[in-house]
Design an enzyme around this catalytic site. Structure first.
Site, PDB file in Angstrom:
ATOM      1  N   CYS A  24      43.418  49.231  45.628  1.00 19.75           N
ATOM      2  CA  CYS A  24      42.028  49.115  45.187  1.00 19.75           C
ATOM      3  C   CYS A  24      41.721  49.914  43.934  1.00 19.75           C
ATOM      4  CB  CYS A  24      41.101  49.518  46.325  1.00 19.75           C
ATOM      5  SG  CYS A  24      41.043  48.291  47.657  1.00 19.75           S
ATOM      6  N   ASP A  38      30.156  43.498  51.610  1.00 23.82           N
ATOM      7  CA  ASP A  38      31.608  43.351  51.681  1.00 23.82           C
ATOM      8  C   ASP A  38      32.058  41.900  51.791  1.00 23.82           C
ATOM      9  OD1 ASP A  38      32.423  46.263  51.852  1.00 23.82           O
ATOM     10  OD2 ASP A  38      30.981  46.137  53.480  1.00 23.82           O
ATOM     11  N   ASP A  66      36.975  43.486  55.293  1.00 29.20           N
ATOM     12  CA  ASP A  66      35.650  43.022  54.880  1.00 29.20           C
ATOM     13  C   ASP A  66      34.946  42.256  56.000  1.00 29.20           C
ATOM     14  OD1 ASP A  66      35.887  44.155  52.390  1.00 29.20           O
ATOM     15  OD2 ASP A  66      36.554  42.318  51.416  1.00 29.20           O
ATOM     16  N   HIS A  89      47.920  29.966  48.408  1.00 33.23           N
ATOM     17  CA  HIS A  89      48.158  29.476  47.046  1.00 33.23           C
ATOM     18  C   HIS A  89      48.958  30.528  46.297  1.00 33.23           C
ATOM     19  CE1 HIS A  89      47.546  27.168  43.417  1.00 33.23           C
ATOM     20  NE2 HIS A  89      47.092  28.238  42.797  1.00 33.23           N
ATOM     21  N   SER A  90      49.920  30.084  45.482  1.00 36.41           N
ATOM     22  CA  SER A  90      50.760  31.001  44.718  1.00 36.41           C
ATOM     23  C   SER A  90      50.855  30.549  43.273  1.00 36.41           C
ATOM     24  CB  SER A  90      52.162  31.074  45.333  1.00 36.41           C
ATOM     25  OG  SER A  90      52.779  29.801  45.307  1.00 36.41           O
TER      26      SER A  90
END
Length: 340
Positions: free
Chosen positions: A13, A46, A86, A134-135
Site C-alpha cells: 500500500c 473502503d 475492504d 484478468h492478466s
C-alpha cells in the site's frame, strides 16, 4: 529465484497515490444520482455498496499493488488479504473474487504460480469463490483482487458515522511499512519481520464478524494512508478524536528502525496531508512516524459504543490479535485530532 534477484522493490500500500492527489481528482468525476447507491466514493469509504432489494446489497472493491516481500507465495496471500479487507471493513461477507495480474513475460512463470496460489488460499479461507480474473504483460509485477460481497442495507459500517463518546479500537499493530523498509535495507530482526507477515496475512474477517455483535457505529481498515489519514476519513466533518499514544500497538522493533530513518515517502505524503488537522502533545518522532506509516493489509479501526468497547476488545484479543482501545471520539473541535 537467485539471491541477487530483486523481487521486492517497495510496494504494497506504499504504492498508493497520495490522499491529496485523490482529493483533487475525485471531485471532478461525474456523479450519477442513484438512490440504491448507498456508498460511493463521496466519503472515502473502503468499498461501494449498491442495494439490490430491501434486504440485500452488494459490496464491491478492488485492490492491487507491487510486492512488498520477497516470497511470491506470501505476497499473494498478503495482496488477497488486503483486497478482501475492504469487504470486512464495510461489515460485509465476501462471495466472489477475480484475480488482477500484471506480470513480465520474461520472468519465471513459477513465480506467478506461487503468487496466485497464495491468493487463492486466502480467498478459500474467506469462504469466497475465485471465479476468474484478468492478466496483462507488464514490466513489473502487480497482483490483487476484485471482490464482491453481500450485506444487509441496514448493517453497513460506513465512514463518517462515528458518535461522540465512542471508543476507537485498532485490531492489528502498526509499523508494517517501517518493518518492510528495514527488510529491504537488510537490517530487520527476524521476529519483527515474521510478526509483520503474520499481521498482513491475517484476514480481518474474524474481527469484523465480532464487531457485528456489538454497537459498532463506523469502521475502516488502516492501509496506505496510515492510521491518522484513515482516522480523519472515519471521523468525517462532524466529529474529532483524542488518541492515547501509549496504548497504540506496534511491532516491537519499530522505534529502532525509525531511529535509523527506515521510513517511507508515502508516510511523508500522509504527514503533509494532515498538516493543520493533528496535534501531538508529546514530542516523539517515532510516534509521529508510526501514526503516519502506510500499512499493507492493516487492521480494522472501529468506532464502538463506549459500553461495548471492552467486551468487543476482549473477544478480538481472544483471536490472538494485539488489539487495543487507542482513543475516543469527541464532539467536533477546531483541531480534528489530538494525540496525547
Amino acid at each position: 529465484m537467485s539471491e541477487d534477484k530483486i523481487f521486492c522493490k517497495g510496494g504494497g500500500c506504499t504504492a498508493k497515490l497520495g490522499p491529496e492527489v485523490l482529493d483533487r481528482i475525485l471531485p471532478l468525476l461525474p456523479r450519477k444520482q442513484d438512490k440504491d447507491l448507498l456508498v460511493g466514493y463521496d466519503h472515502a469509504d473502503d468499498a461501494a455498496i449498491y442495494r439490490l432489494t430491501e434486504d440485500l446489497a452488494i459490496v464491491q472493491t478492488l485492490d492491487f499493488f507491487p510486492p512488498m516481500v520477497e516470497d511470491p507465495h506470501v505476497f499473494g496471500q498478503i495482496a488477497a488479504a488486503n483486497a478482501l479487507s475492504d469487504i470486512y471493513a464495510m461489515g460485509g461477507t465476501a462471495k466472489t473474487a477475480l484475480n488482477i495480474v500484471c506480470f513480465p513475460e520474461s520472468m519465471d512463470l513459477n513465480i506467478l504460480g506461487k503468487i496466485l496460489t497464495g491468493g487463492a488460499e486466502k480467498v478459500e479461507e474467506a469462504e469466497a469463490v475465485l471465479a476468474g480474473g484478468h492478466s496483462i504483460q507488464d514490466a513489473d509485477i502487480k497482483y490483487g483482487l476484485s471482490v464482491t460481497g453481500v450485506i444487509h442495507p441496514d448493517q453497513v459500517l460506513a465512514n463518517q458515522n462515528c458518535h461522540p463518546g465512542d471508543m476507537l479500537i485498532l485490531t492489528k499493530p502498526l509499523g508494517v511499512g517501517i518493518v518492510c523498509t528495514a527488510s529491504r535495507m537488510k537490517d530487520v530482526r527476524e521476529a519483527d519481520y515474521e510478526l509483520a507477515v503474520k499481521s498482513m496475512t491475517t484476514l480481518n474477517k474474524y474481527a469484523s464478524a465480532l464487531a457485528g455483535n456489538y454497537e459498532t457505529h463506523a469502521c475502516t481498515d488502516v492501509t496506505g494512508f496510515g492510521f491518522l489519514v484513515h482516522l480523519n476519513e472515519l471521523l468525517g466533518e462532524n466529529c474529532s478524536a483524542r488518541i492515547f499514544s501509549d496504548a497504540v500497538p506496534f511491532i516491537p522493533g519499530c522505534p529502532a528502525y525509525v531511529e535509523e530513518f527506515y521510513i517511507t515517502a508515502a508516510g511523508q505524503r500522509n504527514r503533509n496531508h494532515m498538516k493543520g488537522k493533528v496535534e501531538f502533545q508529546k514530542e516523539s518522532f517515532f510516534m509521529e512516524e508510526l501514526l503516519f506509516d502506510p500499512q499493507t493489509s492493516g487492521g480494522l479501526l472501529l468506532s464502538v459504543q463506549k459500553e461495548d468497547a471492552e467486551g468487543l476488545l476482549s473477544e478480538i484479543r481472544d483471536l490472538g490479535l494485539p488489539a487495543a482501545i487507542v482513543g475516543e471520539v469527541t464532539e467536533k473541535e477546531p483541531l480534528k485530532i489530538l494525540v496525547e
